[in-house]
Design a protein around this motif. Sequence first.
Motif, PDB file in Angstrom:
ATOM      1  N   ALA A 610       0.966  -1.115  -0.032  1.00 27.88           N
ATOM      2  CA  ALA A 610       0.006   0.035   0.111  1.00 27.88           C
ATOM      3  C   ALA A 610       0.956   1.039  -0.003  1.00 27.88           C
ATOM      4  O   ALA A 610       1.866   1.226   0.664  1.00 27.88           O
ATOM      5  N   CYS A 611       0.320   2.278  -0.754  1.00 26.24           N
ATOM      6  CA  CYS A 611       1.070   3.517  -0.634  1.00 26.24           C
ATOM      7  C   CYS A 611       0.282   4.817  -1.023  1.00 26.24           C
ATOM      8  O   CYS A 611      -0.950   4.447  -1.708  1.00 26.24           O
ATOM      9  N   SER A 612       0.279   5.852  -0.761  1.00 19.16           N
ATOM     10  CA  SER A 612      -0.382   6.893  -1.386  1.00 19.16           C
ATOM     11  C   SER A 612       0.429   8.185  -1.925  1.00 19.16           C
ATOM     12  O   SER A 612       1.542   8.002  -1.730  1.00 19.16           O
ATOM     13  N   ALA A 613      -0.539   9.041  -2.701  1.00 16.06           N
ATOM     14  CA  ALA A 613       0.315   9.912  -3.469  1.00 16.06           C
ATOM     15  C   ALA A 613      -0.049  11.350  -2.679  1.00 16.06           C
ATOM     16  O   ALA A 613      -1.456  11.548  -2.733  1.00 16.06           O
ATOM     17  N   HIS A 662       4.413  12.482  -6.277  1.00 14.85           N
ATOM     18  CA  HIS A 662       3.582  12.982  -5.183  1.00 14.85           C
ATOM     19  C   HIS A 662       2.351  13.369  -5.780  1.00 14.85           C
ATOM     20  O   HIS A 662       1.303  13.507  -5.182  1.00 14.85           O
ATOM     21  N   ASP A 663       2.068  13.353  -7.273  1.00 14.56           N
ATOM     22  CA  ASP A 663       0.862  13.827  -7.778  1.00 14.56           C
ATOM     23  C   ASP A 663       0.244  12.656  -8.443  1.00 14.56           C
ATOM     24  O   ASP A 663      -1.073  12.847  -9.026  1.00 14.56           O
ATOM     25  N   GLY A 664       0.331  11.462  -8.054  1.00  7.87           N
ATOM     26  CA  GLY A 664      -0.386   9.946  -8.420  1.00  7.87           C
ATOM     27  C   GLY A 664      -0.341   9.970  -9.996  1.00  7.87           C
ATOM     28  O   GLY A 664      -0.863   8.873 -10.393  1.00  7.87           O
ATOM     29  N   GLN A 665       0.560  10.352 -10.802  1.00  7.90           N
ATOM     30  CA  GLN A 665       0.600  10.135 -12.255  1.00  7.90           C
ATOM     31  C   GLN A 665       1.542   9.303 -12.491  1.00  7.90           C
ATOM     32  O   GLN A 665       1.477   8.643 -13.744  1.00  7.90           O
ATOM     33  N   SER A 666       2.425   8.801 -11.728  1.00  3.97           N
ATOM     34  CA  SER A 666       3.342   7.599 -11.954  1.00  3.97           C
ATOM     35  C   SER A 666       3.414   6.610 -10.554  1.00  3.97           C
ATOM     36  O   SER A 666       3.138   7.067  -9.575  1.00  3.97           O
ATOM     37  N   ALA A 684       1.930   4.648 -15.781  1.00 12.89           N
ATOM     38  CA  ALA A 684       1.749   6.158 -15.948  1.00 12.89           C
ATOM     39  C   ALA A 684       0.189   6.289 -16.072  1.00 12.89           C
ATOM     40  O   ALA A 684      -0.453   5.638 -16.819  1.00 12.89           O
ATOM     41  N   ALA A 685      -0.200   7.493 -15.720  1.00  7.56           N
ATOM     42  CA  ALA A 685      -1.633   7.798 -15.632  1.00  7.56           C
ATOM     43  C   ALA A 685      -2.099   8.364 -17.135  1.00  7.56           C
ATOM     44  O   ALA A 685      -1.364   9.162 -17.509  1.00  7.56           O
ATOM     45  N   SER A 686      -3.116   8.090 -17.772  1.00 10.73           N
ATOM     46  CA  SER A 686      -3.562   8.466 -19.071  1.00 10.73           C
ATOM     47  C   SER A 686      -4.590   9.740 -18.864  1.00 10.73           C
ATOM     48  O   SER A 686      -5.012   9.762 -17.675  1.00 10.73           O
ATOM     49  N   PRO A 687      -4.495  10.537 -19.708  1.00 12.61           N
ATOM     50  CA  PRO A 687      -5.597  11.537 -19.551  1.00 12.61           C
ATOM     51  C   PRO A 687      -7.066  11.066 -19.198  1.00 12.61           C
ATOM     52  O   PRO A 687      -7.696  12.144 -18.549  1.00 12.61           O
ATOM     53  N   GLU A 688      -7.521  10.118 -19.680  1.00 13.84           N
ATOM     54  CA  GLU A 688      -8.778   9.532 -19.108  1.00 13.84           C
ATOM     55  C   GLU A 688      -8.934   9.162 -17.798  1.00 13.84           C
ATOM     56  O   GLU A 688     -10.132   8.496 -17.224  1.00 13.84           O
ATOM     57  N   GLY A 689      -7.712   8.917 -17.131  1.00 16.26           N
ATOM     58  CA  GLY A 689      -7.969   8.540 -15.665  1.00 16.26           C
ATOM     59  C   GLY A 689      -7.079   7.152 -15.311  1.00 16.26           C
ATOM     60  O   GLY A 689      -7.222   6.787 -14.402  1.00 16.26           O
ATOM     61  N   THR A 690      -7.243   6.469 -16.333  1.00  9.59           N
ATOM     62  CA  THR A 690      -6.724   5.014 -16.297  1.00  9.59           C
ATOM     63  C   THR A 690      -5.208   5.021 -16.226  1.00  9.59           C
ATOM     64  O   THR A 690      -4.693   5.936 -16.481  1.00  9.59           O
ATOM     65  N   TYR A 691      -4.573   3.771 -16.108  1.00 12.99           N
ATOM     66  CA  TYR A 691      -3.238   3.720 -15.815  1.00 12.99           C
ATOM     67  C   TYR A 691      -2.669   2.573 -16.902  1.00 12.99           C
ATOM     68  O   TYR A 691      -3.228   1.702 -17.277  1.00 12.99           O
ATOM     69  N   ARG A 692      -1.371   2.988 -17.693  1.00 15.12           N
ATOM     70  CA  ARG A 692      -0.860   2.111 -18.503  1.00 15.12           C
ATOM     71  C   ARG A 692       0.480   1.416 -18.349  1.00 15.12           C
ATOM     72  O   ARG A 692       1.277   2.395 -17.723  1.00 15.12           O
ATOM     73  N   PRO A 709       9.634   6.233  -1.717  1.00 14.08           N
ATOM     74  CA  PRO A 709       8.781   7.027  -2.562  1.00 14.08           C
ATOM     75  C   PRO A 709       9.301   7.521  -3.680  1.00 14.08           C
ATOM     76  O   PRO A 709      10.550   7.734  -3.705  1.00 14.08           O
ATOM     77  N   ILE A 710       8.498   8.029  -4.767  1.00 13.89           N
ATOM     78  CA  ILE A 710       9.267   8.419  -5.933  1.00 13.89           C
ATOM     79  C   ILE A 710       9.581  10.045  -5.634  1.00 13.89           C
ATOM     80  O   ILE A 710       8.734  10.590  -5.139  1.00 13.89           O
ATOM     81  N   ILE A 711      10.659  10.446  -6.178  1.00 13.35           N
ATOM     82  CA  ILE A 711      10.878  11.958  -6.371  1.00 13.35           C
ATOM     83  C   ILE A 711      11.328  12.477  -7.475  1.00 13.35           C
ATOM     84  O   ILE A 711      11.627  11.501  -8.503  1.00 13.35           O
TER      85      ILE A 711
END
Length: 925
Positions: A610-613, A662-666, A684-692, A709-711
């Motif tokens: 488990a982790c969070s952005a 930090h922004d949850g995009q990766s 990586a997050a896609s524009p429609e909100g899913t992850y690829r 955590p990612i920096i």
Amino acid sequence: MKVPLQLKRRSSSEPAVAFLFLGSDVTELFRLCAQLGLDPTGRLHGVDGGFVIKLERPNSQPFPGVVRLRRSATDLYVPVDAELVPALLDDEAEGLVQGRALVFSPWGDVLSFHPRRPLDLAELLSVEASRGLAWQSLPEPAVLAPRIEEILLEIPHESPETWLESDEGGIGSESPRPDEAGPISTMTGQAILGAGRGLIWLGQALGLQGLAKLGAAWAGEAMRLAPRLSEAVLGRQAAALKSLLREFREGDLDLALRRALPLGEADDSRGSSIETGDQLPSNPFIYSLTELLGNAGRKSGTVWLGADDVLNELKREYRKAAEEAQRRGDPRRAALIYGKLLKDYRQAAHALSVAELHHDAAILLLTKLEDWRGAAREFEAAGEIDRALQFYQQGGDHEAAGDLRLRVGEVEEALIEYQRAAKVLIASEGGHLSAGRLLAMKAKRPDLALGLYLAGWNQRPRGNAVACLIEATDQYAEAGSSREIIGLLNEVDTYLADRWSIEAEWDHYYHELARLAGQPALESIREELLDRARLGLAARLRGLAKTGRPSGRIVSEVFGRSGVWPSSVVRDAVFATRAVVKSFPALTERTTKPGVTRKSRIGTSDVTAACSAPGSDDLFLGFESGDVYCFRSERNEVIPVATYPLPIAAYSLPIAALAASHDGQSLVVLRNTGHDSGVLSSYAASPEGTYRLILSMSVDDLARPWLTPIITVDGVELVGVWDGQALYYMTVRTLTSWGSTTLPRPDSDPPAGLLFPGPPSPVLPFSVLLHDGREWCLIEPGGTTRHATGLVWRPSQTPTNSLHSVALSWYRSDPEHLELVGLDREGALFWAALRFDEGLLDLVASNRILGERPYLAAALVRSRVVAVVTASRIDWFRCGADRFTLFSSTQVDIPSAIACFPSRRTGELIVASSDGYLVQVNLPF
């Protein structure tokens, strides 16, 4: 009368007279012109989202990334397999274009450009001015010796055998020998050793890996009975390996690579062997796909008896050589090292892709890893469209197949692929929302998406019911369907009528109603929408006011981020809320009351990571089944990241660790087989909100792994990967190494660590904070301690916790201060405050407390405020310099809690249980 023009698929296609190139990469644009043998001068026109290339002659060959166009009329272009409906007469087409050129794209957009004003190539090219060279005189010529005084003879490099057989030695040069066994043990050991060698030979001859390993076990047992028997095998092997290691570190790298011993796990039982000799291979180290696929490990065995430490050092030298080859721009050599020597075929394929050997990379992924999806991406990059489509479909990646078909102009086939992808998403937790967005945004079919949104709303309260309701309402609003919107509102009123509190996710629904009320198509129901939105928000305010929280904070939480309500409405809400709050006591002292606002189930197996952005409040959960989900608390959305087994068997392995940006995009996912190997993947997050999925690579020699955590450093996202021996710094998007840190203490085994921008080390542009076995320290990249903080607490978790890596909560209120919170094995709470000062990190304060029952999870809610979860309640502490102050408790039964995270946007604490349940509890302040 106005009739919209639409594209209709034709039964046949015509040769293309122009290409619509998608994207802004000028390099790829000119590469395409080179493939066509086309002079781009006067033939390029810029359009929105790409370029139009006018061809010299009609062309029927497909190219990736372009839409082939035919000329329907003068300066009117449509796809080669489509026609306009209704059909236009010549004068109608001429009136439509009106001196401009129009392109009707497969996705419904109409692009325009000036047909007689092509792009000037100078606008697309730029040349940097060369730096002028400073003048200097020629160097003085070397002075030749007048005569030869001495000739030196270079003696050839001596083999390890020469050193072993030499009788010469000096003082202290004689190494201690193994203990001598008795005559009976020696005779027994010799017999077992002979039998073991026979089994090894027989296993290699017949291709029976188990038989060969049994022979190796017998040989090891013989050496245990008679240790001096090992001198005949282990001593020579160790000398050979040490000679090879010395060659890598101090000698000729090319020679070392030609003699390098292939290591790593064998992928074919017939190609592997148990080696008891001491002869290193001698092969030309020249790249070829055949060498990479078939010759790796054929001459020399993958298992040598003994010298495990030397073999591990060799692996590190191999990786250093591969990383250096990539830095020098020689990806072919890097691929050969990864594939032939390390058997890391994932990284080898990535190196080939960098070298634009996409076909070779695809074949390697198929042959060695059976990675249909990765192979499809490489075939697509190589321009082999049909094979790419075949393997996308075979790998179950219908969304990528749809994207590819759309890029080549096959709109109807793309829709079929998107519908298949939507079916897969629907089968996952909360998948109706993702499936609907996929059809609406990529397939351009909002009518199909509407049915999925309504189906998701009908699953209430499970899944993404409220988010699906919002999307369905938006669809009806775009169509001007007032009756349907009122029908949904009636369903909402019925659903909320018997609920004692309204969750935060409903704020977005009522704000959306107020926004839609301003649309001209809904003018007939505008006042009703506004009234019902205000009534819904009023009920939400009443529920929050009963908690005793300040009225200003309550109204700010409900109205602050909407931007759709006038200030007069907000002032009225403040006044009304203040009146209700006065009748309820504020939570200034310890109180006990029910605090569960929402409870939902995610996944079907145990939670293992488990982790969070922190920047987006996104929560990521990894499961024993290999599934990964993203939970967005603000909208109560569940987004599948990886929810079904992929063709690679390793992808269905338990999740060992997760790391989010930090922004949850990766997102970085580490899977572990439990047998010292695993898979590292980046999403990586896609524009429609899913992850690829972006990239995956195999990882060997794992022992209690975890991720930092990612920096972001210098615009590059980095993550730390602990494999049990060293901390590797990997780029998130390419999974290439920035270096590593090996701790000097063999028993260090840090349970967690942090990377963060700050006072940088002399080598790396970030700081590394680890527990070195004694205390928390700032560590240099070389493994030395730069500064010890004095904090000796070692984070851990209770034995019943299902997480495979330790959950560590940290918070930086400013660049100079850092707070850490976590538990130990006994379930005691630890908090520590540290301060940066001129590159050092000093301990300011730390406390420990053990409750009546062991704590199960802990998190920093804000600076010096900690939430701690037990089986029956949540305790809220303020952390001081010398003690914890309990200011509130919330009664809630979560006996299987494993981790908790604050959601600052919703004002909640989200507690994750091992069974996949999420419990959201209001913060008591």
